[in-house]
Design a protein around this motif. Sequence first.
Motif, PDB file in Angstrom:
ATOM      1  N   LEU A   1       0.784  -1.059  -0.104  1.00 23.54           N
ATOM      2  CA  LEU A   1      -0.115   0.131  -0.069  1.00 23.54           C
ATOM      3  C   LEU A   1       0.862   1.215  -0.067  1.00 23.54           C
ATOM      4  O   LEU A   1       0.586   2.219  -0.659  1.00 23.54           O
ATOM      5  CB  LEU A   1      -0.956  -0.143   1.323  1.00 23.54           C
ATOM      6  N   ALA A   2       1.839   1.164   0.790  1.00 25.29           N
ATOM      7  CA  ALA A   2       2.822   2.412   0.790  1.00 25.29           C
ATOM      8  C   ALA A   2       3.383   2.584  -0.598  1.00 25.29           C
ATOM      9  O   ALA A   2       3.377   3.659  -1.157  1.00 25.29           O
ATOM     10  CB  ALA A   2       3.867   2.172   1.908  1.00 25.29           C
ATOM     11  N   ASN A   3       3.913   1.560  -1.109  1.00 26.91           N
ATOM     12  CA  ASN A   3       4.631   1.856  -2.610  1.00 26.91           C
ATOM     13  C   ASN A   3       3.532   2.609  -3.407  1.00 26.91           C
ATOM     14  O   ASN A   3       3.861   3.217  -4.225  1.00 26.91           O
ATOM     15  CB  ASN A   3       4.956   0.373  -3.074  1.00 26.91           C
ATOM     16  N   SER A   4       2.213   2.102  -3.324  1.00 19.93           N
ATOM     17  CA  SER A   4       1.256   2.531  -4.193  1.00 19.93           C
ATOM     18  C   SER A   4       0.895   3.882  -3.939  1.00 19.93           C
ATOM     19  O   SER A   4       0.773   4.784  -4.866  1.00 19.93           O
ATOM     20  CB  SER A   4      -0.312   1.670  -4.072  1.00 19.93           C
ATOM     21  N   VAL A   5       0.730   4.255  -2.676  1.00 18.96           N
ATOM     22  CA  VAL A   5       0.574   5.648  -2.290  1.00 18.96           C
ATOM     23  C   VAL A   5       1.770   6.521  -2.772  1.00 18.96           C
ATOM     24  O   VAL A   5       1.626   7.544  -3.134  1.00 18.96           O
ATOM     25  CB  VAL A   5       0.224   5.736  -0.819  1.00 18.96           C
ATOM     26  N   THR A   6       3.116   6.075  -2.764  1.00 23.19           N
ATOM     27  CA  THR A   6       4.023   6.791  -3.068  1.00 23.19           C
ATOM     28  C   THR A   6       3.933   7.052  -4.577  1.00 23.19           C
ATOM     29  O   THR A   6       4.339   8.003  -5.129  1.00 23.19           O
ATOM     30  CB  THR A   6       5.370   6.165  -2.692  1.00 23.19           C
ATOM     31  N   ILE A   7       3.832   6.188  -5.162  1.00 26.28           N
ATOM     32  CA  ILE A   7       3.743   6.409  -6.815  1.00 26.28           C
ATOM     33  C   ILE A   7       2.606   7.255  -7.199  1.00 26.28           C
ATOM     34  O   ILE A   7       2.843   7.884  -8.118  1.00 26.28           O
ATOM     35  CB  ILE A   7       3.421   4.995  -7.455  1.00 26.28           C
ATOM     36  N   VAL A   8       1.366   7.127  -6.699  1.00 21.82           N
ATOM     37  CA  VAL A   8       0.449   8.035  -6.797  1.00 21.82           C
ATOM     38  C   VAL A   8       0.781   9.739  -6.562  1.00 21.82           C
ATOM     39  O   VAL A   8       0.622  10.258  -7.364  1.00 21.82           O
ATOM     40  CB  VAL A   8      -0.952   7.704  -6.070  1.00 21.82           C
ATOM     41  N   GLU A   9       1.484   9.665  -5.438  1.00 25.14           N
ATOM     42  CA  GLU A   9       1.876  10.982  -5.080  1.00 25.14           C
ATOM     43  C   GLU A   9       2.774  11.580  -6.077  1.00 25.14           C
ATOM     44  O   GLU A   9       2.789  12.762  -6.168  1.00 25.14           O
ATOM     45  CB  GLU A   9       2.395  11.087  -3.677  1.00 25.14           C
ATOM     46  N   ARG A  10       3.867  10.812  -6.178  1.00 27.24           N
ATOM     47  CA  ARG A  10       4.820  11.150  -7.242  1.00 27.24           C
ATOM     48  C   ARG A  10       4.178  11.642  -8.454  1.00 27.24           C
ATOM     49  O   ARG A  10       4.732  12.579  -9.152  1.00 27.24           O
ATOM     50  CB  ARG A  10       5.638  10.103  -7.168  1.00 27.24           C
TER      51      ARG A  10
ATOM     52  N   SER B   1      10.357  -5.165  -1.851  1.00 29.56           N
ATOM     53  CA  SER B   1      10.737  -4.037  -2.749  1.00 29.56           C
ATOM     54  C   SER B   1       9.979  -2.957  -2.445  1.00 29.56           C
ATOM     55  O   SER B   1       8.849  -2.715  -2.384  1.00 29.56           O
ATOM     56  CB  SER B   1      10.165  -4.722  -4.124  1.00 29.56           C
ATOM     57  N   MET B   2      10.832  -1.879  -1.937  1.00 29.46           N
ATOM     58  CA  MET B   2      10.355  -0.518  -1.576  1.00 29.46           C
ATOM     59  C   MET B   2      10.663   0.528  -2.501  1.00 29.46           C
ATOM     60  O   MET B   2      11.739   0.664  -3.054  1.00 29.46           O
ATOM     61  CB  MET B   2      10.743  -0.195  -0.113  1.00 29.46           C
ATOM     62  N   GLU B   3       9.731   1.376  -2.881  1.00 30.53           N
ATOM     63  CA  GLU B   3      10.196   2.861  -3.309  1.00 30.53           C
ATOM     64  C   GLU B   3      11.116   3.549  -2.499  1.00 30.53           C
ATOM     65  O   GLU B   3      11.171   3.285  -1.134  1.00 30.53           O
ATOM     66  CB  GLU B   3       9.028   3.487  -3.496  1.00 30.53           C
ATOM     67  N   ARG B   4      11.858   4.333  -2.805  1.00 31.29           N
ATOM     68  CA  ARG B   4      13.059   4.943  -1.909  1.00 31.29           C
ATOM     69  C   ARG B   4      12.367   5.769  -0.859  1.00 31.29           C
ATOM     70  O   ARG B   4      12.796   5.518   0.325  1.00 31.29           O
ATOM     71  CB  ARG B   4      13.823   5.937  -2.808  1.00 31.29           C
TER      72      ARG B   4
END
Length: 642
Positions: free
Chosen positions: A478-487, A588-591
């Motif tokens: 979920l955090a990866n998804s949120v980060t991609i959305v925000e980016r 596998s995490m976004e930075r």
Amino acid sequence: MAVGLVAGGRHDDEEARAEVDVLNSRLEKTSQLTKKIQACLGRLEETGKSVRDVAGPLNGETKRLQILGNNIESVLSAIERLRQPVDSKNVEERIIREGPDKAGLSKYLGSIKKLNKALADMQASNLRSTQQTVAELQRLVKSGNTQLEGYFDKILRNETPRSIEPLHFITKSKPFPALSQDKITRLGLINEYASEVHRRQGGDAQESPIAKIYAEIRSQYMSSTLNNLAAASTNTAKKKNADAIYRSGTNGIGTYAQAMEGLFLAEYENICSIFTRDDWGPVFQATCQASLLELGRTLRELNGHIKSHMNTDCYLAYEIVEIISNLSNNLESRTGELKTALAGYLKPVRETAKSSLAELLEDTKRRVTALQTIPQDGAPIPIVSETMQRLQSMVDFLRPISSIMISLGDGGWKSTATARGGAVGDAIPSLASFDIGADGKEIFAHYCADTIDALMTALEGRSRILLQQRKPVMGVFLANSVTIVERMILDSELAPLLESRRAQLLDGWRKKATSLYTDTCKDISIHLFDVIHTSRGQRPTSGGGQGAVDSSAILKGLSSKDKEGVKAKFTAFNQSFDDMVARHRSYSMEREVRQMFAKDVQNMIEPLYNRFWDRYHEVDKGKGKYVKYDKSGIAAVFLSLY
């Protein structure tokens, strides 16, 4: 003296009597004269009556003779007038037989107008003796009208090319060609005469032979000119890569509409110069009809393609809505025509554009629900970036989308989804369905927020099923998804649209992801809590006091059992902490996610460990058998997690 006065009085009386006698005598004569006059008047009355009785019939007969004389003179005058066209028929017939091209248009029109006037006069006289001449004049007039129509056709065909290359005029910003002024003058003269004859016969403008000839010839020219661009519009809709998202301007519909506008406006100028004001609209519509039908067929083909590739080509629908709407508005402002026709041809594409908003939202949910697996390391899946790419692409078509959003109303995509199947799309919108003060951009921002929330909700629900309640992986996912959305919001034109909503929209999901991921910290932290019972006099000082914590002193106050418990806690902590570190590094995490989670874990565990270490690190006398990490060592591990 007295005798004198008496004598004078007698004299006056005698004079008075004498005057009276004279007056009486005159009165008697007047009475006699009056009687004689009355007798004469009586005799005159009787004589006048006799005269009237005799003269009355004579007067009536005289009037009848006068009327008859006038009628005879009128007939003679009419016969004289009728003889004139008969006498000049041979001259006019010769001009008519020569035709307008040889005789000259002005001379020809003058001749046929004379024949028309002569024919009208003879038809008004209704004399049997002129019927043959009337028939001959009718034949001549009909022949003359036919030759004029043929001459109009000849001039127009010679002046009209089969087609032109529209790109030549578009790329060089040149106006599309109009008819030459010389030809317009001739065509206008012919139409002026022909339309007058046609109206005199009670015909409609669009049924005029001249109007039909013009519409037929010029409509073929316009259709031929636009055919290649119409074909290019459908051909460019077919992409080499079927999954590629449509990009603005890559379809030929824009050039097609640009050529149509230039061609139509040039044609309208021709029509205004040739035809009368009342005929402009009907003739213009008739001339454009074939081109409009081809446009309608092209839009139907494009609409079918869009429906078959909604996820990638819905943007083409938005572009078509804007292009054809602009075409309609431009033509309406310049000609006052074609708005209704263009709106009708555009309607299917507009309805597809409106329904696409709900369809794409539902498709996002369906695609997430259809997922069979989610990466076990919490890696993001393509649907997240694909959904955001779709919203980013929509911003490129914000003008037409804003108008569509206003027509739908805020949240209208939800009702459209509920009523999907045509009921909403086919309905004619009423004024009540439009919010006059609505902001299309604001409504679109709401749609974006709904899409993102629907995406995240669907991802959370599916991850609970597929990841079998493995909370840390769910948190990473979920955090990866949120980060991609925000980016992808911040790196695009979505940023200003969602600026006021972004924090509220994403912070809740970020907190939920953090809560899921740090759930394991509770199991690790439990090893760092101690409940040790000592006597009040020997109670150890707690960390954080004014003085340094003396681990040796604290351990001396513990029983052997408590010391073994401390050793076990260190050992259990080491094992669970190392497992957590290993898992953290394997995900596998976004930075941004890795940094966020590393900081959260550090904030939760490090203070507890440092306190526990301060109190009990002397339990293995620095051998490292139980106490694997000192404070600097565990800090280094946390830093390595970032």
